[in-house]
Every structure is written in structure tokens, then in C-alpha cells.
Design an enzyme around this catalytic site. Structure first.
Site, PDB file in Angstrom:
ATOM      1  N   SER A  37      40.251  23.418  59.487  1.00 26.73           N
ATOM      2  CA  SER A  37      40.396  24.071  58.190  1.00 26.73           C
ATOM      3  C   SER A  37      40.353  23.018  57.073  1.00 26.73           C
ATOM      4  O   SER A  37      39.352  22.312  56.953  1.00 26.73           O
ATOM      5  CB  SER A  37      41.682  24.892  58.189  1.00 26.73           C
ATOM      6  OG  SER A  37      41.687  25.776  57.103  1.00 26.73           O
TER       7      SER A  37
ATOM      8  N   ASP B 242      37.571  34.986  62.187  1.00 26.26           N
ATOM      9  CA  ASP B 242      38.491  34.212  61.344  1.00 26.26           C
ATOM     10  C   ASP B 242      38.835  35.035  60.105  1.00 26.26           C
ATOM     11  O   ASP B 242      37.942  35.528  59.410  1.00 26.26           O
ATOM     12  CB  ASP B 242      37.799  32.904  60.955  1.00 26.26           C
ATOM     13  CG  ASP B 242      38.734  31.886  60.347  1.00 26.26           C
ATOM     14  OD1 ASP B 242      39.491  32.249  59.428  1.00 26.26           O
ATOM     15  OD2 ASP B 242      38.693  30.729  60.788  1.00 26.26           O
TER      16      ASP B 242
ATOM     17  N   HIS C 122      41.648  32.156  63.071  1.00 27.27           N
ATOM     18  CA  HIS C 122      41.866  30.839  62.468  1.00 27.27           C
ATOM     19  C   HIS C 122      43.031  30.075  63.110  1.00 27.27           C
ATOM     20  O   HIS C 122      43.353  28.978  62.689  1.00 27.27           O
ATOM     21  CB  HIS C 122      42.130  31.028  60.964  1.00 27.27           C
ATOM     22  CG  HIS C 122      41.869  29.811  60.129  1.00 27.27           C
ATOM     23  ND1 HIS C 122      40.621  29.239  60.006  1.00 27.27           N
ATOM     24  CD2 HIS C 122      42.693  29.017  59.385  1.00 27.27           C
ATOM     25  CE1 HIS C 122      40.689  28.186  59.201  1.00 27.27           C
ATOM     26  NE2 HIS C 122      41.937  28.017  58.827  1.00 27.27           N
TER      27      HIS C 122
END
Lengths: 277, 277
Positions: free
Chosen positions: A148, A224, A256
Site C-alpha cells: 500500500s 481490494d 487489502h
């Protein structure tokens, strides 16, 4: 430079340590995790840098990503830096995505962030030097990855310093922050209104302009919950338009979370190991 | 029986779910984690029960033990039950090792614990029935393992019900609770002063009196900070005096943490898979 050992646990025949030190880059104490495989008892080993995402400390990936077993097998070390400076003197914001836990791997030029938010310098220069001087890791065999915000950090750092990082990969990176609400707000706060200053911190732009001399591996979960903010399509387009060697993998059904990261950790560790050993 | 889905994350091609249901055994809502491998889409799969230790909920092992990848590879499910009833109506104690988070896998007969602390019944009967009725798991192919207090639970349950559990292992189990401060206090509170009632909940006693019809695998860290409370020597003595088939492994340098559990998870999952598939 002095280093304080906060904990050391045996893990897969090696040692998972947590250490604290005074950082000149951030002007604060910083804490990081380091897994050293058993191989490090017999000589310097390659080292993989794992940069974490928003809200994380050094601890999240260290406990939830299940990287140690694969690193032990491959004979490489892995470092888990924190994601921002910490402490009472450090500026913060009440939002989860700005300030503490959200350093975005830049050197801030704007108040109130400027004095301490220098995570780029910390991760690229200061911490590798400290780790290389203190532990049996080979600074000439470094790879970098992250999740991320940390995937953003890994990609931007590797493309800026391909001489320092012989391998790069990312899990669900923030891929085009200059065009995302995960990016514009933070780059404005840390670097100011001038968008030219942001360009060095956008993987899609860097991929378009320079690319990376080796192969690049990116995994992205197809379910996600943050796809709109991550913008994988922008980076994939830039990669393929450039004919950048590597793989952009859309993994159906994954979200995610660390369940996603853990699911593909073996692939990433082996990817780096093949290029570092 | 109704089941509420709290979360589902794709993990290693399967699904890591967290579910809540009303428990008749405890008279409370209970939450558990269940990993189902991809194989479960094509038919019922064997199921491994993982019982956690003091202070844990369903979540600790689910996020930190790195079992899912090995279970996915082997094609078996794994369940992570909670370690006690929860809720405002449930009795508790200010100590970390009594009351909530410390059910010790017994059916309490003493006040104030009696109404809700029936974790033995919950884990052995109610939850397997619910999971078997709801998900594609094979109740005739069940194994059981656990860590610390959960290792105690796994061993006592398997030796009491070898017909239900075709495989058993443990990580750093509380091995002789009737002779330990991790045991006497809790067994007194839950079962009363009569030590005869404790005997069914001491692995060393059960190993001496009955053993287990299959092989038993136990891993213990040699640098475990709780060795004095766990008493591995008592159980190892009972195992070998009985000529119980199996292995008691003292792993040098490892402590009581999940870094230890994760380091040997592959061995344990494969141990169960070999006996369940």
C-alpha cells in the site's frame, strides 16, 4: 550509533529482533524490526526492505506477513521500518492518513512536518547504514518491497536508486498518488502546492519517465476495497507502455488485508532471493 | 442455528472467515475464525482445531500463526475458537489468567463461573456440530492442536475423545496443571477444591493413565520464559514411561511467542494432514 534491543525472539532458526535508535534523519527515536536468518551467523546475507502501509508501525508486517519462514529458507534478512517519526514533539493530524503512521516516504519541506517527517532519507540512507554497520547484512545486495503506502515507497525508492536496490516488488501499492486522495492531500501537506515537487513520489510518473533496470513484480487484489485510491490501472499502463520487464498480477478475490499479503509473500521473497543471492 | 458473518478475506486461494453465533453451551454469543481451503469448494475437507492460549481471542492465531498457507497446500480447514465466553454478564477476574480469555477448556462447576464457562462442551461438541452443519468440513476427519493453555486443551480433549480426533499435537502446552500455578488456581476456581475433579484436565495424568491411540507431536521452546509453569518434563516423562508413540521436541532458543508457533506450524499442519487425508 547506539542501538537498544527491545526484544529478540528465535524465529525459523534465526532471530526476529526489535531495535530502537536515535535517528538524525527524523530527530526522534525510531524503532524497527529485523529478521536475521541463521545464515547470518556465517557471513553477511542479502537484505530485503519491507515498507508498511498507513497506520502501521514496525510491528504489523513483522507479526502478520509471515515473511520470516521464507526469508529463513532463502537465507536473506528482512527489515521492517516504522512508517513515520513518533513522539510527543512530532506534528500529527487527527486523520489516519496524515502525520504519524503516514509518512509517505518523503522528506517534508513544509511546516509543521518539516522538522521530523524525513522518512525518505531515513529509509534510503540512515537505516541501511545503521543496519549494515551493526548486523551481518550485505548492503550491496538489497531489495525493497512494501504494501500500500509502503508499496508506493518501495517503487519510488527503487526507481530513484536502482543502483542501491537490485530487486523490487510491491503489494497493492498506492500507484498514482498525484491523482488520488491517497496522495494529493499528503503531498500537498508535506511538499507544498507545487505539483512539480510531487513527481518524484509517483510510481506511475517514474515508471513512465525512467522505469527500473530489472524486472518488477506487483501483486494487487482484485477485491481490494481501496482500488479507487490505489489506481493499479495507471501503473500497469505505464509499465506496459514502457515495455518494463516484469509482472503486474491482478489476484481475483483478494482484498487489502494482510491475508492478501501473506498469501503471496512466498512469491515475493523468492523473487528477491533469486535476484540478490 | 444462525451464524453471522463478521468478515471474510481471501487467503491462499481459500477464505479466512470470522463468524459469530449464539452458543447454548456458554449462553453467550461466541466468535470464531475458520479458514477454508479452495478444496472445500469441491467437497468436504478435514478440519484441524487450533486452541489458543491465555489472553487470546479467536484472532491471535488467525493473524499471527501463519497456518493458512500450509492448510491451503494440504487441503484442510482450520478453526480458531475463542478461549472463553465474553460479554458483560460473564464473570471475570482482574488477573489475566482467570475468567475471560482463560477458560482452560473445562466445564466449570463452581460459582460464579458455572453459568457460562463451559468451554469443553463448546469446543468438543457444540462448535464442531455447528461448523460441520454449516461448512464443507468432514467431522470424521478432525485433528486438534493448540498453544500453551490451548495445548493443554488439545491434549486433554484428544486423550478423552480419541474417537473424535484422529490426530493431536501441541505447542508449548501447559502440561501438568494440577502441579502448576497455571492450573491449580484455575482448576480450583472452575472445578472446586476436590483434586479428583482436576484429573481429567491434566495431560500428564491422562498420558499416564490412558495415552492416545495414535502418535503425538509436541514442540516446546527451550528458552520459553514459562518453562517452570508449563512443566514439559512431567509430560515427557509420562509419554516415554508409557512408550506413547510420538515425539516430544525441545527446540533450543525458542520462547513462548507466536514467533515460535509460526516457526513450527508447517510441521504441525503436515503432521495432521498426513493423518487426516
Amino acid at each position: 550509533m547506539s542501538l537498544e534491543t527491545l526484544s529478540e525472539n528465535r524465529s525459523f532458526g534465526g532471530t526476529q529482533g526489535v531495535y530502537r535508535h536515535r535517528s538524525e534523519a527524523t530527530g526522534t527515536d525510531m524503532t524497527f524490526g529485523l529478521f536475521l536468518p541463521e545464515h547470518a551467523q556465517h557471513g553477511r546475507v542479502p537484505v530485503l526492505w519491507y515498507l508498511s502501509g498507513l497506520t502501521c508501525t514496525h510491528e504489523n508486517a513483522m507479526t502478520k506477513a509471515a515473511a520470516q519462514g521464507w526469508c529463513a529458507e532463502a537465507g536473506i534478512a528482512i527489515v521492517f521500518p516504522d512508517t513515520s517519526p513518533r513522539g510527543e514533539d512530532v506534528a500529527d493530524d487527527e486523520a489516519y492518513d496524515l502525520g504519524k503512521g503516514a509518512g509517505f516516504y518523503v522528506n517534508a519541506t513544509q511546516d509543521p512536518w518539516k522538522p521530523h517527517f524525513r522518512m525518505w532519507h531515513y529509509v534510503v540512507h540512515e537505516l541501511p547504514e545503521l543496519v549494515g554497520d551493526t548486523f551481518a547484512v550485505d548492503r550491496d545486495a538489497m531489495g525493497i518491497t512494501g504494501h500500500s503506502m509502503g508499496g508506493h515507497g518501495a517503487l519510488t525508492i527503487a526507481m530513484t536508486h536502482p543502483d542501491r536496490y537490485r530487486s523490487v516488488s510491491a503489494f497493492a501499492p498506492i500507484a498514482n498518488p498525484t491523482e488520488s486522495d491517497w496522495g494529493r492531500k499528503q503531498l500537498t501537506a508535506y511538499l507544498g502546492e507545487d505539483r512539480d515537487a510531487w513527481r518524484a513520489h509517483d510510481s506511475t510518473i517514474l515508471m513512465t519517465e525512467r522505469g527500473y533496470p530489472g524486472e518488477v513484480l506487483i501483486d494487487q487484489g482484485g477485491s481490494d476495497q481501496f482500488l479507487d485510491l490505489l489506481k493499479p490501472e495507471a501503473l500497469a499502463h505505464a509499465m506496459m507502455a514502457r515495455r518494463q520487464p516484469g509482472q503486474f498480477r491482478m489476484q481475483p478475490g483478494y482484498d487489502h488485508s494482510y491475508f492478501f499479503v501473506q498469501s503471496f509473500m512466498a512469491d515475493h521473497v523468492l523473487w528477491h532471493a533469486e535476484r540478490l543471492i
